[in-house]
Design a protein around this motif. Structure first.
Motif, mmCIF file in Angstrom:
data_model
loop_
_atom_site.group_PDB
_atom_site.id
_atom_site.type_symbol
_atom_site.label_atom_id
_atom_site.label_comp_id
_atom_site.label_asym_id
_atom_site.label_seq_id
_atom_site.Cartn_x
_atom_site.Cartn_y
_atom_site.Cartn_z
ATOM 1 N N PHE A 143 4.184 -5.126 -4.353
ATOM 2 C CA PHE A 143 2.876 -4.462 -4.340
ATOM 3 C C PHE A 143 2.352 -4.336 -2.899
ATOM 4 O O PHE A 143 1.769 -3.325 -2.523
ATOM 5 N N GLY A 144 2.572 -5.377 -2.134
ATOM 6 C CA GLY A 144 2.102 -5.365 -0.744
ATOM 7 C C GLY A 144 2.789 -4.287 0.082
ATOM 8 O O GLY A 144 2.157 -3.640 0.924
ATOM 9 N N VAL A 145 4.063 -4.084 -0.188
ATOM 10 C CA VAL A 145 4.820 -3.057 0.531
ATOM 11 C C VAL A 145 4.231 -1.672 0.235
ATOM 12 O O VAL A 145 4.020 -0.859 1.141
ATOM 13 N N GLY A 146 3.930 -1.402 -1.034
ATOM 14 C CA GLY A 146 3.339 -0.110 -1.398
ATOM 15 C C GLY A 146 2.003 0.103 -0.708
ATOM 16 O O GLY A 146 1.732 1.159 -0.134
ATOM 17 N N SER A 147 1.157 -0.923 -0.762
ATOM 18 C CA SER A 147 -0.155 -0.849 -0.117
ATOM 19 C C SER A 147 -0.026 -0.667 1.390
ATOM 20 O O SER A 147 -0.797 0.043 2.003
ATOM 21 N N ALA A 148 0.934 -1.354 1.956
ATOM 22 C CA ALA A 148 1.083 -1.321 3.418
ATOM 23 C C ALA A 148 1.568 0.040 3.890
ATOM 24 O O ALA A 148 1.087 0.564 4.885
ATOM 25 N N LEU A 149 2.514 0.614 3.167
ATOM 26 C CA LEU A 149 3.224 1.759 3.746
ATOM 27 C C LEU A 149 2.829 3.121 3.202
ATOM 28 O O LEU A 149 2.848 4.091 3.942
ATOM 29 N N PHE A 150 2.542 3.235 1.907
ATOM 30 C CA PHE A 150 2.285 4.618 1.480
ATOM 31 C C PHE A 150 1.368 4.842 0.293
ATOM 32 O O PHE A 150 1.034 5.987 0.010
ATOM 33 N N GLU A 151 0.960 3.829 -0.417
ATOM 34 C CA GLU A 151 0.126 4.128 -1.593
ATOM 35 C C GLU A 151 -1.286 4.546 -1.185
ATOM 36 O O GLU A 151 -1.951 3.857 -0.412
ATOM 37 N N GLU A 152 -1.733 5.666 -1.734
ATOM 38 C CA GLU A 152 -3.050 6.207 -1.370
ATOM 39 C C GLU A 152 -3.407 7.322 -2.348
ATOM 40 O O GLU A 152 -2.631 8.257 -2.540
ATOM 41 N N LEU A 153 -4.576 7.206 -2.965
ATOM 42 C CA LEU A 153 -5.088 8.316 -3.772
ATOM 43 C C LEU A 153 -5.825 9.257 -2.829
ATOM 44 O O LEU A 153 -6.680 8.826 -2.065
#
Lengths: 757, 294
Positions: free
Chosen positions: A659-669
């Motif tokens: 989850f941290g990897v997604g938040s760090a690198l590319f997850e964004e609405l």
């Protein structure tokens, strides 16, 4: 894990699989404008669709006698169906019930709505400007709308701020005056979505004036209470049953579709099922986007003299649990450091975006992004190794946090040192590999509270067949709750845990629990189960002692039998002992509470009865020609106190890193004038296996005799911050906004070069 | 989702008959990975879906008498990436299809469907343009071979007429000393579509100079971008760092990129420079220059 085979083979029954004879299917008509008055809703064409049974609008809802049309876990601001206004793109304007899901969807598409558009606001700072459009007219004494149900919420009436949480400790003005150096920076995070594999799904049934809802919810008792409130019923006439879920990560905390399913069932007199489409998931709940400004006063020797924080939590159109997120983030953002003077103003702000609420990490990911980035900025400004700077300031056992509470069982420094060692931390270095590739490492510490005060009850029983059953309202979302609760009961009763049955939460049948959130279940419910199981053990021992005419102390429990220690021939089965009492099942009850709470105006009190503690460390490689960040190694160290199930505990740590990897690198609405641009899994991406760091490692730190510490979330918040710190180290410039997209990183590199040039 | 009927013809002739009769109202379905998305989003409203699943003779990988690699339109992307024949003849084709989406999509999506979607954010069109591949399209009226570089007109638009069906993609062989690569660059997840993809082919001449160079940039504009004047200018020159840099600069300056969630126009211009250079360097590595010093 107890249901692993059922999950993997698809035999498990989720709430999405629940069905009843004669069941109707629901669909929602959703607003296409971010803010507007509903001028007209035309349902004629929808009602003509074969199979459509009902279309319910806000006007219909208003005309239904005895119903309270709005709800909310902390502020009652959300209509079951929009009454006169819509407040975001995706707001529910009408509900359809039809014989098939397809007819319902088709009819929903045929409902036409005319809006008088109102000015909209999307940014929390804009929303607090004088003259900004107001989302809600919160008033202190209005009975139905805008009631702060939760103690200690401080809406700022006449503004879009639905909660202002403050910490006041010491005197920050004096602290800054004493400082050798004062730093200030603003950090941002975007809204993101949980992307649970199973969408929201609920089935509602009215029978003899009683409402039953089967729902994948983390909050059966809150949901029961809120449904009772809407329909004007005593809570005993509402029953909520929770089948296992296919993931949640916070998106199923508090009612989200249950009121709507129940309303349609109420109107039609038939059972109604409501399952959200993936694109609806994206506009139903998000993680708060944030803007956080931190001012830090520092002495040259590395001491922190003052910390002032202004945090803004973009909670979207409805408060949901945003007020509490702003509160938990408000103290989480201070960080586990020794700071004599602290002032925090944490504001939860309405905007015309989808509602934000609970998300794995619950405010602390955003808080840690800001506070741990700031710690690295401070270390750099002082010329200190960020590890050394943190170690000098980290709270130790018996020291006092910004809330005034004394901390015990404190392991922040140990977590950090182990994380640093795991990635081979050698100080703030960067290594150039040629062709524009640079490697560097970063660290971050996390401090996360657990819901306080709260209460968990459990029952453990054994029947005439010897079957041990745990009755608990802790929900199974794939985290392995059933497994650890079975283990704790089994341990006390001397049976293999695989033979323990854990029943699905059912508010008619399983005792009260606050909710399955906050990484509290293994600790809180675990203790309640253990207590009940130990009481049951005592009862079985006593019963056997009478039968065998020995002292209970001479007995032992082995494989579902009670026997005289070392004398297998004396064994009595649990079933025999139950039968001898003349009862069908022997049941014992356990209860576990934690105590505390904070003064909302000063932030003083007990924030958390114990603390989730951890640290993250990463090594990254940055391609400085593209700005692309590759995480080579991510490590999380988490204080567990006592691990109940190593396998699921390890999976929690690894899952948090993912989850941290997604938040760090590319997850964004991404929104364009309130319209979500990426409401699907092709445009909104979560990490795939190929996105994971080449090395993912972790620690679970135990102490003999220590309490169980929850660990469902702890390893997540430090990951984005550690990645941010490593990237800053690698490129010599700081990106203050998540995610760390290649473009943001490249722009930071160019800005750095521009300044030098 | 729209109301539509589904038919499953067994032969190409039956398909062509349906397409001739229903025209715009009919839509052939190959793997359906793209069509399912646009149907759900309500972007297309066909009344008839013509499934190609049962049509015989549309899938398969062969090499013809002149050495062309012939990919049947219904060949799954996964079949190409695992085909020993493709790896032997044109490994760059297998490498490129291996980069598309994720393995679950590749088991479903097809060669023909991928080209007909004409989605700008796709990998194969840039490579197939660089390799000068042709699309074979048939109808009851005619048979034609359309170069891939002319096939895609713009966003989701091809030159295909409503009664035409793509049956094959024909990829010419490369000279044995050629170097060919496709470099895909993702800014988000590994399963993302490309922010940019660059296909580069270099063919040395006897003196170690460039007999031929192809550079095609995908996913940055509504169709694959190829700048013939830039490629013409380097022909006959040595493929040194200076000429690579020059091509990269001129591609970056000569393409007007779009903005999307994977990168802004500014960022894409920067990445065109970086990845044209990287692709040409990689193609140079793969080409056979031995003993041919310019």
């Amino acid at each position: 894990m107890i249901d692993a085979v059922e999950r993997v083979t698809g035999r498990i029954r989720f709430s999405q699989d629940a069905s009843l004879p004669g069941m109707l299917h629901a669909a929602a008509v959703r607003s296409v404008v971010p803010h507007g008055r509903i001028a007209r809703v035309d349902t004629a064409a929808a009602l003509e669709v074969p199979g459509v049974v009902a279309v319910v609008t806000g006007e219909d809802l208003r005309r239904l006698p005895g119903l309270r049309p709005v709800y909310g876990p902390q502020i009652e601001d959300q209509p079951v169906v929009a009454l006169d206004r819509v407040r975001y793109v995706g707001d529910i304007v009408a509900l359809v019930a039809a014989e098939t899901p397809r007819a319902a969807q088709e009819a929903a598409a045929l409902v036409t709505v005319e809006y008088e558009e109102l000015p909209a606001v999307f940014d929390p700072l804009d929303a607090l400007e004088p003259g900004a459009p107001l989302l809600h007219e919160l008033e202190p004494e209005r009975p139905h709308e805008g009631t702060a149900l939760y103690f200690g919420i401080r809406p700022q009436f006449g503004t879009n701020c639905c909660n202002l949480f403050r910490i006041r400790r010491g005197d920050v003005a004096r602290g800054f005056a004493e400082a050798d150096l004062v730093l200030e920076e603003t950090f941002r995070t975007p809204a993101i979505q949980h992307v649970a594999m199973e969408p929201h799904a609920a089935l509602a049934l009215w029978e003899d004036g009683r409402l039953t809802v089967w729902s994948g919810t983390q909050t059966p008792f809150n949901t029961r209470q809120i449904l009772a409130g809407i329909f004007g019923l005593p809570v005993e006439r509402v029953r909520v049953v929770v089948p296992p879920m296919g993931g949640s990560y916070g998106c199923k905390v508090f009612p989200r579709i249950e009121p709507q399913a129940a309303l349609l069932a109420y109107v039609t007199g038939r059972p109604v099922k409501f399952v959200l489409r993936r694109d609806e998931e994206f506009v139903t709940l998000t993680r708060h986007a944030t803007v956080v400004t931190i001012r830090l006063g520092l002495k040259r020797d590395g001491r922190i003299t003052a910390r002032e924080v202004r945090a803004y939590w973009n909670t979207g159109a409805y408060a949901d649990c945003g007020p509490d997120v702003a509160r938990k983030g408000g103290f989480g953002i201070v960080g586990p450091y020794r700071i004599p003077n602290v002032a925090v103003d944490s504001r939860c702000v309405y905007t015309n975006l989808p509602p934000a609420g609970a998300f794995r990490g619950y405010a602390v990911t955003q808080a840690t992004w800001a506070s741990e980035s700031m710690m690295d900025l401070a270390a750099d400004a002082l010329g200190l190794d960020p590890l050394e700077f943190r170690l000098r300031n980290l709270l130790r056992d018996g020291e006092t946090f910004a809330t005034g509470e004394t901390l015990h069982d404190v392991h922040f420094a140990e977590c950090l040192e182990r994380a640093a060692a795991a990635i081979g931390w050698e100080g703030p270095q960067r290594r150039e590999l040629g062709d524009g590739r640079v490697r560097a490492k970063g660290l971050a510490v996390v401090m996360k509270g657990m819901t306080t005060p709260s209460r968990s009850e459990a029952k453990v029983g054994v029947d005439r067949s010897g079957q041990v059953t745990v009755y608990s309202s802790t929900v199974e979302l794939g985290q392995g709750a059933r497994t650890v609760l079975a283990q704790l009961a089994a341990e006390a009763l001397g049976v293999p845990y695989q033979q323990v049955r854990v029943v699905d939460p059912d508010t008619d049948r399983t005792p009260f629990d606050n909710r399955t959130t906050s990484s509290r279940s293994t600790y809180m419910m675990g203790n309640a189960v253990r207590q009940a199981a130990l009481a049951l053990r005592e009862r079985l021992l006593l019963a056997a002692a009478q039968r065998l005419e020995v002292e209970p102390a001479d007995l032992e429990l082995v494989d579902g039998n009670v026997r005289v220690a070392g004398a297998p021939a004396s064994a009595l089965t649990f079933g025999q002992l139950v039968e001898a009492t003349g009862q069908e099942e022997l049941v014992e009850h356990g209860e576990f509470r934690n105590q505390g709470g904070l003064d909302p105006d000063t932030g003083q009190g007990i924030a958390s009865s114990h603390w989730h503690q951890g640290a993250g460390a990463v090594e990254v490689e940055v391609d400085t020609r593209t700005g692309k960040v590759t995480i080579l190694h991510a490590h999380a160290s988490v204080y567990a106190g006592q691990v109940v199930n190593w396998h699921t505990a390890e999976l929690q740590n690894l899952g948090c890193i993912v989850f941290g990897v997604g938040s760090a690198l590319f997850e964004e609405l991404v929104y364009d004038q309130g319209q979500l641009v990426n409401p699907n899994l092709s445009d909104y991406l979560i990490p795939s296996f190929l996105d994971l760091p080449e090395r993912m490692t972790h620690d679970l730190i135990e102490r003999p005799g220590a309490e169980i510490h929850g660990l469902g979330e702890t390893a997540l918040p430090p990951i984005p911050a550690a990645v941010g710190n490593a990237v800053a180290r690698a490129i010599g410039a700081r990106v203050t906004e998540l995610p760390l997209t290649p473009e943001r990183v490249l722009r930071a590199i160019r800005a750095r070069d521009g300044e030098r040039g | 989702m729209a109301e539509f009927a589904v038919v499953e013809p067994a032969t190409v002739d039956e398909v062509l008959d349906l397409l001739a009769r229903y025209g715009e109202e009919a839509k052939p379905v190959a793997g359906g990975t793209w069509l399912a998305l646009v149907l759900r989003q309500g972007l297309l409203w066909p009344s008839l879906l013509v499934s190609l699943r049962r049509v015989s003779g549309l899938a398969g990988i062969t090499v013809d008498e002149v050495g062309n690699l012939r990919l049947g339109a219904m060949t799954r992307l996964r079949s190409i990436e695992t085909s020993p024949l493709v790896w032997e003849r044109l490994p760059v084709v297998a490498e490129t299809y291996r980069e598309v989406a994720n393995v679950r999509v590749r088991y479903q999506a097809t060669v023909g469907g991928n080209l007909c979607d004409a989605d700008y954010a796709s990998d194969p069109p840039a490579l197939l343009t660089a390799l000068d591949a042709r699309v074979i399209a048939v109808s009851q009226r005619r048979w034609r071979a359309i170069p891939v570089r002319d096939f895609i007109l713009g966003h989701y638009q091809t030159v295909l007429e409503p009664d035409e069906l793509v049956t094959e993609v024909v990829v010419p062989a490369l000279p044995p000393d050629a170097g060919a690569v496709y470099v895909k660059y993702r800014t988000r997840s590994h399963e993302d579509r490309p922010c940019i993809g660059v296909a580069a082919v270099v063919v040395p001449d006897a003196e170690g100079r460039l007999a031929r160079a192809e550079v095609v940039v995908g996913a940055v504009a509504e169709r694959p971008q190829r700048l013939p004047e830039v490629l013409d200018a380097v022909r006959g020159r040595a493929l040194d760092d200076a000429s690579i840099g020059e091509v990269a600069e001129r591609y970056a300056a000569g393409i007007d990129p779009l903005s999307d969630l994977r990168g802004s126009a500014w960022y894409r211009s920067e990445m065109i420079r970086v990845f044209v250079e990287r692709a040409l360097r990689a193609a140079r590595e793969r080409a056979q220059w031995e003993g041919r010093q310019p």
